[in-house]
Scaffold this active site. Structure first.
Site, PDB file in Angstrom:
ATOM      1  N   CYS A 287       0.985  -0.990   0.106  1.00  0.00           N
ATOM      2  CA  CYS A 287      -0.022   0.105  -0.001  1.00  0.00           C
ATOM      3  C   CYS A 287       0.654   1.280  -0.175  1.00  0.00           C
ATOM      4  CB  CYS A 287      -0.836   0.294   1.426  1.00  0.00           C
ATOM      5  SG  CYS A 287      -0.130   0.287   2.761  1.00  0.00           S
ATOM      6  N   ARG A 288       0.204   2.382   0.300  1.00  0.00           N
ATOM      7  CA  ARG A 288       0.867   3.336   0.178  1.00  0.00           C
ATOM      8  C   ARG A 288       1.616   4.208   1.572  1.00  0.00           C
ATOM      9  NH1 ARG A 288       0.447   7.671   3.288  1.00  0.00           N
ATOM     10  NH2 ARG A 288      -1.515   7.541   3.841  1.00  0.00           N
TER      11      ARG A 288
END
Length: 98
Positions: free
Chosen positions: A63-64
């Site tokens: 993810c980020r």
């Protein structure tokens, strides 16, 4: 839950191993750049896409920053999937993107 660093993932990608990388960011985030070969399945849709994941393979979750992918890893691990969470997420990714 097992963890893997962005550098280790980059090495796997460069070796063209048959790894499964799942990017759990929203589609708009992934469209801005994701790891080569990664499949985008937003976290909110993951439970509806379980049939698309091979239980015999180990999946790398991205993810980020590593938070959503950790939640996804726990979700999948509790359902019998083999998973690794990429620490630091795309914030720490230095490799090529598509």
């Amino acid at each position: 839950m097992k963890h893997i660093t962005p550098n280790e993932v980059e090495e796997l990608v460069s070796q063209r191993n048959d790894q499964s990388i799942i990017d759990v960011r929203e589609a708009e985030e992934a469209a801005a750049g994701k790891i080569l070969g990664a499949v985008n399945i937003p976290l909110g849709l993951l439970e509806f896409r379980l049939q698309d994941l091979d239980k015999s393979k180990e999946h790398i979750l991205v993810c980020r920053s590593g938070g959503r992918s950790a939640m996804a890893a726990n979700f999948l691990e509790n359902r019998g999937y083999k998973v690794m969470n990429m620490t630091g997420g795309m914030n720490d990714w230095q490799g090529p993107t598509e």
